[in-house]
Design an enzyme around this catalytic site. Structure first.
Site: not given
Length: 287
Positions: A105, A182, A266-267
């Protein structure tokens, strides 16, 4: 499948290498499949791929490696990208694996390509998720990378939220739980220090200058050396690695195919989870 343990604690392992301890998550049987995570505040391999582990572990021995310097494995002390590149062959050696498939990734895709070029006989198939290549039409650094630099320079909760929102197409993915999880790791002093070696403005400026003056070909210029069958996956709406970045790898990696997922940032493995899993499984199992 029923009895397989794909929990955090049930899959966590560690192994020693010359440079330090590497931690990883393991589940499933079959050909080894190495999952390599991206960079950014509070990232871990587990957080990138926990949602996909149960699916891929039905057919593969899945190994989610935690790169040095992101708060789980030991910190090797160098630039996080270079430490990650060194960690992969060390990890594959430590587990005595002849050959692995790789899903990488973002930064992990770049690490996967590096492994595919330098350890050609040890890679089966390669899957990347955004993050490789270079901007062709879009400005760089991208919106997402700029927000990542802002957070790294001055880590506030709002800057983390702004960056997380740049990672996705659908803001509903950025839950309070995700933000909290996070935030806790991203503000850990050691993890933050490592991030600054990569994304601090001074470090980023130095790297940009080095690349402008380089006497050697840049990573995007040597992708023709990847001999492994390669699947490039991309979110159409990626604001971290804009879609035009895919053009050079798609053209220059000899056996590359490109799959673009709509309404996706993006994920890809999180936001287009089921479609991503189906496309990747088809690719990995195809003769």
């Amino acid at each position: 499948m029923g009895g397989m343990d794909t929990s955090y604690d049930g899959t966590l392992r560690e192994i020693s290498t010359d440079k330090g301890v590497l931690r990883y998550h393991e589940a499933g049987d079959g050909p080894p499949l190495l999952l390599l995570h991206g960079s950014g505040p509070g990232v871990t391999g587990w957080r990138n791929f926990r949602g996909n582990l149960a699916f891929f572990a039905q057919h593969f021995r899945c190994l989610i490696l935690e790169f040095p310097g992101f708060g789980v494995s030991d910190d090797f002390g160098g630039h996080p990208m270079l430490d990650a590149q060194a960690a992969v062959p060390a990890f594959v050696d430590a587990l005595e694996l002849d050959r692995v498939h790789v899903i990488g990734n973002s930064m992990g895709g770049g690490v996967g390509i590096n492994f595919a070029i330098n350890h050609r006989e040890r890679i089966g198939k390669l899957v990347s998720i955004g993050g490789i290549g270079t901007n062709i039409y879009s400005p760089g650094p991208s919106e997402g990378i700029r927000l990542l630099q802002e957070f790294t320079e001055d880590p506030t909760r709002q800057r983390l939220v702004d960056w997380l929102n740049s990672m996705v197409y659908d803001p509903a993915i950025v839950t309070e739980d995700l933000i909290e999880e996070r935030w806790a790791l991203a503000t850990d002093p050691d993890t933050l220090a490592s991030a600054r070696r990569m994304y601090g403005k001074a470090a980023f400026a130095a790297m940009t200058k080095m690349m402008r003056n380089a006497d050697f070909p840049l990573p995007w210029a040597i992708m023709h050396k990847v001999k492994a069958p390669t699947l490039l996956t991309w979110g159409r709406d990626d604001r971290v690695s804009p879609l035009d970045m895919s053009l050079i790898p798609m053209r220059t990696i000899p056996n590359a195919e490109l799959h673009v997922f709509p309404n996706c940032g993006h994920w890809v493995m999180i936001e287009a989870k089921q479609a991503f899993e189906a496309v990747v499984m088809n690719f990995l199992q195809r003769d």
